[in-house]
Scaffold this motif. Structure first.
Motif, PDB file in Angstrom:
ATOM      1  N   PRO A 149       0.816  -1.227   0.000  1.00  0.00           N
ATOM      2  CA  PRO A 149       0.000   0.000   0.000  1.00  0.00           C
ATOM      3  C   PRO A 149       0.846   1.271   0.000  1.00  0.00           C
ATOM      4  N   LEU A 150       2.037   1.212   0.635  1.00  0.00           N
ATOM      5  CA  LEU A 150       2.902   2.396   0.633  1.00  0.00           C
ATOM      6  C   LEU A 150       3.340   2.749  -0.780  1.00  0.00           C
ATOM      7  N   THR A 151       3.711   1.743  -1.543  1.00  0.00           N
ATOM      8  CA  THR A 151       4.115   1.976  -2.938  1.00  0.00           C
ATOM      9  C   THR A 151       2.961   2.562  -3.736  1.00  0.00           C
ATOM     10  N   SER A 152       1.759   2.033  -3.484  1.00  0.00           N
ATOM     11  CA  SER A 152       0.573   2.544  -4.181  1.00  0.00           C
ATOM     12  C   SER A 152       0.321   4.004  -3.822  1.00  0.00           C
ATOM     13  N   ILE A 153       0.414   4.318  -2.528  1.00  0.00           N
ATOM     14  CA  ILE A 153       0.185   5.697  -2.076  1.00  0.00           C
ATOM     15  C   ILE A 153       1.207   6.641  -2.697  1.00  0.00           C
ATOM     16  N   LYS A 154       2.483   6.229  -2.653  1.00  0.00           N
ATOM     17  CA  LYS A 154       3.535   7.076  -3.213  1.00  0.00           C
ATOM     18  C   LYS A 154       3.312   7.319  -4.702  1.00  0.00           C
ATOM     19  N   GLY A 155       2.903   6.247  -5.410  1.00  0.00           N
ATOM     20  CA  GLY A 155       2.692   6.378  -6.849  1.00  0.00           C
ATOM     21  C   GLY A 155       1.574   7.346  -7.183  1.00  0.00           C
ATOM     22  N   TYR A 156       0.461   7.240  -6.464  1.00  0.00           N
ATOM     23  CA  TYR A 156      -0.677   8.110  -6.776  1.00  0.00           C
ATOM     24  C   TYR A 156      -0.441   9.539  -6.283  1.00  0.00           C
ATOM     25  N   VAL A 157       0.263   9.705  -5.158  1.00  0.00           N
ATOM     26  CA  VAL A 157       0.617  11.060  -4.718  1.00  0.00           C
ATOM     27  C   VAL A 157       1.541  11.718  -5.738  1.00  0.00           C
ATOM     28  N   LYS A 158       2.510  10.950  -6.251  1.00  0.00           N
ATOM     29  CA  LYS A 158       3.417  11.466  -7.275  1.00  0.00           C
ATOM     30  C   LYS A 158       2.640  11.847  -8.530  1.00  0.00           C
ATOM     31  N   GLY A 159       1.627  11.031  -8.865  1.00  0.00           N
ATOM     32  CA  GLY A 159       0.797  11.346 -10.022  1.00  0.00           C
ATOM     33  C   GLY A 159       0.049  12.652  -9.844  1.00  0.00           C
ATOM     34  N   ILE A 160      -0.447  12.880  -8.628  1.00  0.00           N
ATOM     35  CA  ILE A 160      -1.149  14.137  -8.345  1.00  0.00           C
ATOM     36  C   ILE A 160      -0.175  15.309  -8.441  1.00  0.00           C
ATOM     37  N   GLN A 161       1.038  15.120  -7.858  1.00  0.00           N
ATOM     38  CA  GLN A 161       2.038  16.197  -7.890  1.00  0.00           C
ATOM     39  C   GLN A 161       2.461  16.528  -9.319  1.00  0.00           C
ATOM     40  N   ASP A 162       2.548  15.518 -10.168  1.00  0.00           N
ATOM     41  CA  ASP A 162       3.001  15.733 -11.542  1.00  0.00           C
ATOM     42  C   ASP A 162       1.871  16.181 -12.465  1.00  0.00           C
ATOM     43  N   GLY A 163       0.670  16.304 -11.930  1.00  0.00           N
ATOM     44  CA  GLY A 163      -0.440  16.766 -12.742  1.00  0.00           C
ATOM     45  C   GLY A 163      -1.089  15.707 -13.593  1.00  0.00           C
ATOM     46  N   VAL A 164      -0.790  14.416 -13.303  1.00  0.00           N
ATOM     47  CA  VAL A 164      -1.419  13.348 -14.074  1.00  0.00           C
ATOM     48  C   VAL A 164      -2.923  13.337 -13.834  1.00  0.00           C
ATOM     49  N   ALA A 165      -3.311  13.578 -12.577  1.00  0.00           N
ATOM     50  CA  ALA A 165      -4.743  13.647 -12.249  1.00  0.00           C
ATOM     51  C   ALA A 165      -5.260  15.028 -12.636  1.00  0.00           C
ATOM     52  N   ASN A 166      -5.417  15.240 -13.927  1.00  0.00           N
ATOM     53  CA  ASN A 166      -5.721  16.573 -14.437  1.00  0.00           C
ATOM     54  C   ASN A 166      -7.208  16.837 -14.605  1.00  0.00           C
TER      55      ASN A 166
END
Length: 363
Positions: A149-166
């Protein structure tokens, strides 16, 4: 024969055997000298007879006492040497040196007691090795189940930071996944905390009289409310006139049943209608509870291990099915704290049955 009896017989023998020997030697020497050789019972022949008799008496004393002493020493010293050798082996860490004996004396009893101690030490050494392996596996499993779950959280937080969740929809989906992953971690940590407290017996149990028939009737009603959404069904099989009153902690008992049912639902085939069947069997001093499902079943080689912490029948040992991997391990700990037993049964394709026992209230 005991050492005490052997010593007593040896002392008697040291007196009786020389006396018998003296009489026999005196008769034999007298017969040879005065009957066969026709010696004169007076004068020099008599002196010679007395000399032979004295020498024979000394030899008999030396021989009988020497043989009896040797026999007694051997029967005591040899077992003591074996025990000494065994003690040295154990001191050096070698627990394979066997000292069991069929002798019935005190030293035989001591040797067998020593052998029991050796076997206990050997078992303790094996238990310690198994405990160390389990500890290492536990740490590895915790690390694996937390890292997922930590890897999943880090991945999706990184996606939010990079603007993937646009888009608002993507952002909401990412946040839902992050929330679910944190819940999984929270569940694992809570299960670990409970399991560790049960392991060191720090959770106090509040025992009371619990009517299992009434308890499971209420539980089945609640479970059916959830199962009806998936067209499932839970049933209770029990003799209404049976005695099902046991001594139990109601809250922990509910946790036991919930963990078993959740484990069943987790591995249930999606194509089948969920069926949970609870059976109560009242015996003289205990009640046996069976919780059976119609899921995928369990392989024979997995049955002895399903109550181990983090054990999964899935060879990949992944967390795709959810859960902490400690549900049935907690079940076993709680039931053992109640003085009961747990076991499982089932075959692949025929569902799984989880059994546990609880002590009935004494009349």
């Amino acid at each position: 024969m005991s050492i005490k009896k052997r010593l007593l017989l040896s002392n008697i023998g040291m007196i009786v055997l020389p006396i018998i020997g003296f009489f026999l030697v005196e008769i034999i020497i007298g017969y040879v000298m005065f009957i066969i050789l026709k010696g004169n019972p007076k004068g020099s022949d008599l002196n010679l007879f007395l000399t032979f008799r004295f020498i024979a008496m000394v030899l008999i004393l030396i021989t009988t006492n020497g043989l009896l002493t040797y026999y007694m020493s051997k029967s005591i010293i040899v077992p003591i040497k074996q025990l000494t050798q065994s003690a040295k082996k154990i001191r050096e860490g070698d627990l394979e040196y066997r000292v069991a004996t069929s002798k019935k004396d005190e030293l035989g009893e001591l040797s067998n007691t020593f052998e029991s101690m050796r076997l206990s030490l050997k078992q303790a050494k094996a238990d310690q090795a198994r405990y160390e392996r389990n500890r290492q596996e536990l740490i590895a499993s915790i690390s694996h189940d937390l890292s997922t779950p930590l890897t999943s959280i880090k991945g999706y937080v990184k996606g939010i930071q990079d603007g993937v969740a646009n888009t608002p929809e993507k952002l909401e989906r990412y946040m839902d996944i992050i929330y679910k992953s944190t819940n999984d971690m929270d569940e694992l940590i809570e299960s670990l905390f409970r399991y560790s407290k049960l392991d060191i017996e720090q959770i106090p149990l509040s025992f009371e009289d619990v009517d299992l028939h009434s308890f499971f009737t209420d539980f089945i009603d609640e479970l059916n409310f959830d199962l009806e959404k998936e067209d499932g069904r839970a049933t209770l099989r029990a003799d209404k006139d049976g005695d099902y009153i046991v001594k139990a902690d109601r809250e922990q008992l509910r946790r036991v049943v919930s963990n078993i049912v959740q484990n069943s639902l987790k591995y249930m085939d999606k194509e089948r209608k969920h069926k949970i069947e609870v059976t109560l069997n009242s015996k003289y001093q205990q009640v046996t509870i069976e919780i059976k499902d119609n899921g995928r079943g369990i392989a024979k080689e997995d049955i002895p291990h399903i109550f181990e912490s983090f054990y999964r029948t899935d060879a990949s040992r992944n967390s795709s099915t959810g859960g902490s991997g400690l549900g049935l391990a907690i079940v076993k700990k709680i039931i053992e704290a109640h003085g009961g037993n747990t076991w499982a049964g089932g075959k692949p394709g025929e569902g799984t049955s989880i059994y546990f026992t609880l002590k009935k209230v004494s009349d």
